[in-house]
Enzyme design. Structure first.
Site, PDB file in Angstrom:
ATOM      1  N   CYS A  42       0.845  -1.195   0.000  1.00  0.00           N
ATOM      2  CA  CYS A  42       0.000   0.000   0.000  1.00  0.00           C
ATOM      3  C   CYS A  42       0.884   1.251   0.000  1.00  0.00           C
ATOM      4  CB  CYS A  42      -0.919   0.007   1.219  1.00  0.00           C
ATOM      5  SG  CYS A  42      -2.081   1.408   1.211  1.00  0.00           S
ATOM      6  N   ASP A  44       0.405   3.806   1.634  1.00  0.00           N
ATOM      7  CA  ASP A  44       0.368   4.403   2.974  1.00  0.00           C
ATOM      8  C   ASP A  44       1.785   4.662   3.495  1.00  0.00           C
ATOM      9  OD1 ASP A  44       0.166   4.581   5.936  1.00  0.00           O
ATOM     10  OD2 ASP A  44      -1.940   4.085   5.582  1.00  0.00           O
ATOM     11  N   ARG A  46       2.936   4.796   6.272  1.00  0.00           N
ATOM     12  CA  ARG A  46       3.349   4.063   7.473  1.00  0.00           C
ATOM     13  C   ARG A  46       3.792   2.635   7.176  1.00  0.00           C
ATOM     14  NH1 ARG A  46      -2.293   5.196  10.248  1.00  0.00           N
ATOM     15  NH2 ARG A  46      -2.828   4.711   8.089  1.00  0.00           N
ATOM     16  N   HIS A  98      -2.352  -3.858   4.967  1.00  0.00           N
ATOM     17  CA  HIS A  98      -2.182  -3.486   6.373  1.00  0.00           C
ATOM     18  C   HIS A  98      -3.533  -3.187   7.009  1.00  0.00           C
ATOM     19  CE1 HIS A  98      -2.733   0.972   5.879  1.00  0.00           C
ATOM     20  NE2 HIS A  98      -2.462   0.639   4.631  1.00  0.00           N
ATOM     21  N   CYS A 101      -6.274   0.174   6.823  1.00  0.00           N
ATOM     22  CA  CYS A 101      -6.011   0.750   5.497  1.00  0.00           C
ATOM     23  C   CYS A 101      -7.135   1.717   5.094  1.00  0.00           C
ATOM     24  CB  CYS A 101      -5.889  -0.369   4.465  1.00  0.00           C
ATOM     25  SG  CYS A 101      -5.519   0.215   2.799  1.00  0.00           S
TER      26      CYS A 101
HETATM   27 ZN   LIG Z   1      -3.475   1.279   2.936  1.00  0.00          ZN
END
Ligand SMILES: [Zn+2]
Length: 211
Positions: A42, A44, A46, A98, A101
């Site tokens: 992803c 993302d 993080r 994750h 998400c």
């Molecule tokens: Zn995500």
């Protein structure tokens, strides 16, 4: 100092530290990358592949998009897959989602995110529909979302197996193995949730006979 200057400063310090710890590091990677893994994760911020697996540059070939999707009309992900499998000869392809998400959560709402995001998130709504019975039976919203994250990873692994790129590599070189993982933002730990080793039989609907 602008915020992005901190990135450049950080880079300078990192390069210095890396060079100090391992003087041959950059020279070794200069002419060759031979990663064993392709990571589809992803976007993302993080969930950075190298950091959460404690690996160095050169070890993982990475593709990231919103909610780690493998879509059969996405030239981007397919180009990365083609290059990783046929040129870099990776042994493993990892789809890593994750918990928590935002893309997965957004897909469970009726919010209109306007055309492009709607198009992208539609793929996750389809995953929900394939597994509607199981997901609808989970009453707790958080637990239902977490399960959707896991099922989404599983579907993306299936999507990899449906490509001629993977089927050809399986038939001719018995690799790569496909892995579905989910990373926990709460504890930083990765949980393997699904696996398809090279050569795993797939629904014959998706098989190619002229590889
Ligand atoms: Zn995500």
């Amino acid at each position: 100092m602008k915020s992005y200057d901190l990135l450049l400063k950080g880079n300078e310090q990192w390069a210095k530290k890396k060079n100090h710890e391992d003087p041959g590091f950059f020279q070794r990677l200069l002419h060759l990358q031979a990663p064993e893994f392709l990571w589809i994760g992803c976007s993302d911020s993080r969930v950075p592949a190298n950091q959460i697996t404690d690996t160095d540059p050169g070890e993982i070939f990475v593709h990231r998009n919103v909610a780690n999707l493998v879509i059969n009309t996405d030239v981007n992900v397919l180009s990365v897959l083609d290059y990783a499998v046929n040129q870099l000869k990776v042994k493993h392809v990892i789809v890593c989602g994750h918990y928590g998400c935002g893309g997965i959560r957004a897909a469970t709402t009726k919010t209109d995110f306007k055309p492009v995001l709607n198009m992208w998130l539609r793929n996750i709504k389809d995953v929900y529909r394939y597994h509607r019975k199981e997901l609808d039976s989970i009453k707790d919203t958080q637990m239902r979302e977490d399960r959707l994250v896991e099922l989404n990873v599983q579907e993306q692994v299936y999507n990899l197996a449906k490509t001629s790129i993977i089927q050809r590599a399986w038939q001719q070189e018995n690799r790569p193995d496909l892995h579905g993982w989910v990373y926990g933002l709460k504890d930083g730990l990765i949980k393997p949730v699904f696996e398809m080793n090279a050569g795993t039989p797939i629904d014959s609907l998706y098989e190619f006979d002229d590889l």
